[in-house]
Design a protein around this motif. Structure first.
Motif, PDB file in Angstrom:
ATOM      1  N   ALA A  89       0.797  -1.089   0.044  1.00 47.94           N
ATOM      2  CA  ALA A  89       0.051  -0.092  -0.090  1.00 47.94           C
ATOM      3  C   ALA A  89       0.733   1.219  -0.047  1.00 47.94           C
ATOM      4  N   ARG A  90       2.013   1.298   0.780  1.00 47.29           N
ATOM      5  CA  ARG A  90       2.835   2.443   0.904  1.00 47.29           C
ATOM      6  C   ARG A  90       3.584   2.632  -0.504  1.00 47.29           C
ATOM      7  N   LYS A  91       4.022   1.559  -1.051  1.00 47.20           N
ATOM      8  CA  LYS A  91       4.586   1.805  -2.317  1.00 47.20           C
ATOM      9  C   LYS A  91       3.761   2.153  -3.398  1.00 47.20           C
ATOM     10  N   ALA A  92       2.388   1.693  -3.344  1.00 48.12           N
ATOM     11  CA  ALA A  92       1.642   1.930  -4.693  1.00 48.12           C
ATOM     12  C   ALA A  92       0.923   3.382  -4.203  1.00 48.12           C
ATOM     13  N   HIS A  93       0.762   3.950  -3.092  1.00 51.69           N
ATOM     14  CA  HIS A  93       0.148   5.160  -2.825  1.00 51.69           C
ATOM     15  C   HIS A  93       0.995   6.213  -1.931  1.00 51.69           C
ATOM     16  N   GLY A  94       2.016   5.625  -1.261  1.00 55.99           N
ATOM     17  CA  GLY A  94       2.863   6.614  -0.473  1.00 55.99           C
ATOM     18  C   GLY A  94       2.336   6.755   1.135  1.00 55.99           C
ATOM     19  N   LYS A  95       1.298   5.922   1.297  1.00 57.11           N
ATOM     20  CA  LYS A  95       0.703   6.051   2.744  1.00 57.11           C
ATOM     21  C   LYS A  95       0.078   4.626   3.232  1.00 57.11           C
ATOM     22  N   ALA A  96       0.292   4.417   4.609  1.00 61.86           N
ATOM     23  CA  ALA A  96      -0.045   3.207   5.085  1.00 61.86           C
ATOM     24  C   ALA A  96      -1.630   2.866   4.711  1.00 61.86           C
ATOM     25  N   PHE A  97      -1.978   1.530   4.610  1.00 56.15           N
ATOM     26  CA  PHE A  97      -3.413   1.377   4.077  1.00 56.15           C
ATOM     27  C   PHE A  97      -4.276   1.892   5.013  1.00 56.15           C
ATOM     28  N   VAL A  98      -4.182   1.948   6.190  1.00 55.05           N
ATOM     29  CA  VAL A  98      -5.359   2.694   6.977  1.00 55.05           C
ATOM     30  C   VAL A  98      -5.566   3.991   6.831  1.00 55.05           C
ATOM     31  N   GLU A  99      -4.595   4.796   5.933  1.00 57.23           N
ATOM     32  CA  GLU A  99      -4.714   6.451   5.681  1.00 57.23           C
ATOM     33  C   GLU A  99      -5.299   6.396   4.315  1.00 57.23           C
ATOM     34  N   LEU A 100      -5.671   5.310   3.616  1.00 59.94           N
ATOM     35  CA  LEU A 100      -5.912   5.579   1.859  1.00 59.94           C
ATOM     36  C   LEU A 100      -7.246   5.829   2.137  1.00 59.94           C
ATOM     37  N   SER A 101      -7.965   6.380   0.793  1.00 54.64           N
ATOM     38  CA  SER A 101      -9.322   6.446   0.573  1.00 54.64           C
ATOM     39  C   SER A 101     -10.131   5.005   0.694  1.00 54.64           C
ATOM     40  N   LYS A 102     -11.356   4.917   0.876  1.00 60.52           N
ATOM     41  CA  LYS A 102     -12.042   3.601   0.969  1.00 60.52           C
ATOM     42  C   LYS A 102     -12.004   2.915  -0.599  1.00 60.52           C
ATOM     43  N   GLY A 103     -11.745   3.712  -1.413  1.00 57.16           N
ATOM     44  CA  GLY A 103     -11.779   3.366  -2.932  1.00 57.16           C
ATOM     45  C   GLY A 103     -10.370   2.566  -3.184  1.00 57.16           C
ATOM     46  N   GLN A 104      -9.449   3.198  -2.826  1.00 59.10           N
ATOM     47  CA  GLN A 104      -8.018   2.578  -2.646  1.00 59.10           C
ATOM     48  C   GLN A 104      -7.909   1.251  -2.070  1.00 59.10           C
ATOM     49  N   GLN A 105      -8.260   1.497  -0.881  1.00 57.48           N
ATOM     50  CA  GLN A 105      -8.055   0.119   0.006  1.00 57.48           C
ATOM     51  C   GLN A 105      -9.018  -0.947  -0.448  1.00 57.48           C
ATOM     52  N   THR A 106     -10.273  -0.574  -1.165  1.00 61.02           N
ATOM     53  CA  THR A 106     -10.897  -1.748  -1.668  1.00 61.02           C
ATOM     54  C   THR A 106     -10.241  -2.263  -2.916  1.00 61.02           C
ATOM     55  N   GLU A 107      -9.582  -1.435  -3.875  1.00 65.33           N
ATOM     56  CA  GLU A 107      -8.664  -1.854  -4.728  1.00 65.33           C
ATOM     57  C   GLU A 107      -7.650  -2.683  -4.482  1.00 65.33           C
ATOM     58  N   LEU A 108      -6.915  -2.349  -3.429  1.00 67.03           N
ATOM     59  CA  LEU A 108      -5.687  -3.202  -2.813  1.00 67.03           C
ATOM     60  C   LEU A 108      -6.031  -4.669  -2.502  1.00 67.03           C
ATOM     61  N   VAL A 109      -7.190  -4.637  -1.788  1.00 69.89           N
ATOM     62  CA  VAL A 109      -7.830  -5.982  -1.247  1.00 69.89           C
ATOM     63  C   VAL A 109      -8.374  -6.793  -2.169  1.00 69.89           C
ATOM     64  N   GLN A 110      -9.028  -6.351  -3.031  1.00 74.40           N
ATOM     65  CA  GLN A 110      -9.399  -6.986  -4.398  1.00 74.40           C
ATOM     66  C   GLN A 110      -8.352  -7.585  -5.210  1.00 74.40           C
ATOM     67  N   LYS A 111      -7.273  -6.810  -5.356  1.00 73.49           N
ATOM     68  CA  LYS A 111      -6.196  -7.194  -6.216  1.00 73.49           C
ATOM     69  C   LYS A 111      -5.515  -8.465  -5.420  1.00 73.49           C
ATOM     70  N   ALA A 112      -5.248  -8.281  -4.301  1.00 74.08           N
ATOM     71  CA  ALA A 112      -4.545  -9.342  -3.475  1.00 74.08           C
ATOM     72  C   ALA A 112      -5.343 -10.515  -3.130  1.00 74.08           C
ATOM     73  N   ASN A 113      -6.734 -10.238  -3.121  1.00 75.88           N
ATOM     74  CA  ASN A 113      -7.699 -11.498  -3.115  1.00 75.88           C
ATOM     75  C   ASN A 113      -7.399 -12.282  -4.302  1.00 75.88           C
ATOM     76  N   ASP A 114      -7.689 -11.640  -5.543  1.00 75.48           N
ATOM     77  CA  ASP A 114      -7.762 -12.066  -6.905  1.00 75.48           C
ATOM     78  C   ASP A 114      -6.440 -12.807  -7.009  1.00 75.48           C
ATOM     79  N   GLU A 115      -5.277 -12.429  -6.725  1.00 76.99           N
ATOM     80  CA  GLU A 115      -4.087 -13.078  -6.943  1.00 76.99           C
ATOM     81  C   GLU A 115      -3.871 -14.297  -6.117  1.00 76.99           C
ATOM     82  N   ALA A 116      -4.422 -14.328  -4.734  1.00 80.79           N
ATOM     83  CA  ALA A 116      -4.269 -15.481  -4.020  1.00 80.79           C
ATOM     84  C   ALA A 116      -5.282 -16.565  -4.381  1.00 80.79           C
TER      85      ALA A 116
END
Length: 213
Positions: free
Chosen positions: A113-140
């Protein structure tokens, strides 16, 4: 841990079957053990402090759980105590190997999350958080489907461990069992063919998949 919110009329095996369906057919052995031994979430206080996870890790897990099951017109994962449930399951049920894999994956997820957006996950917008969770989920999920393991051999990555525990904790809570998906504690008469809107006010039934997550 004693079950606090689980309606005792609801068989824990039904919860496991429901979550197995949502997880693609398999629930990991530690998760099965925890639920069959009576683990269930308790209402989470605002001042809740993790026991196994650090406070920062607990906050991150809570945000991911809320992405998986958000609050709408019914309670979300945080409302029913899922983050505390995950923390307790990790402490009391999972092996050290599983715990290490979870914590390592959690850190890697936040680093991504920090690499992609320069912030910790908890500091990101809900849209950014959802995108990261979805990406990790799909790959796993793609990796797990290719492996096709048995439950006792299953070594799920952090994101799928979190997803599995979120679903289990939520459906073991009273709101999850009775408000979000159709659940009839005392079934009435059988009617073979009725309009969908009449059969449950349009809600999905417990055996149906719940979104992409």
């Amino acid at each position: 841990m004693k079950p606090e919110n689980l309606d005792m009329n609801m068989n824990r095996r039904q919860v496991l079957q429901r979550v197995a369906y949502l997880m693609g057919g398999v629930v990991s052995a530690p998760a099965v053990l925890g639920i069959l031994n009576g683990c269930a979430p308790k209402q989470q206080e605002a001042s809740w402090t993790p026991v196994f996870l650090t406070k920062e890790q607990g906050a991150l897990v809570g945000e991911i759980a809320e992405i998986i099951i958000p609050r709408t017109d019914t309670p979300g994962a945080k409302d029913v105590g899922v983050p505390a449930f995950i923390d307790t399951m990790l402490k009391d049920v999972y092996t050290q190997e599983d715990r290490d894999r979870f914590v390592t994956g959690l850190q890697a997820f936040d680093d991504a999350a920090r690499k992609a957006h320069g912030k910790a996950f908890v500091e990101l917008s809900k849209g950014q958080q959802t995108e990261l969770v979805q990406k990790a989920n799909d790959e796993a999920v793609a990796t797990e489907l290719a492996y096709d393991p048995r439950p006792k051999d299953l070594k799920r990555p952090f994101i799928l461990m979190t997803k599995e525990l979120t679903l289990l904790g939520f459906f073991c809570s009273e709101p999850g069992a009775t408000q979000v998906l159709q659940y009839v504690a005392i079934p009435g008469k059988f009617e073979a063919c009725v309009p969908l809107a009449q059969a449950g006010n349009g809600k999905a039934w417990a055996q149906e998949a719940m979104g992409r997550f």
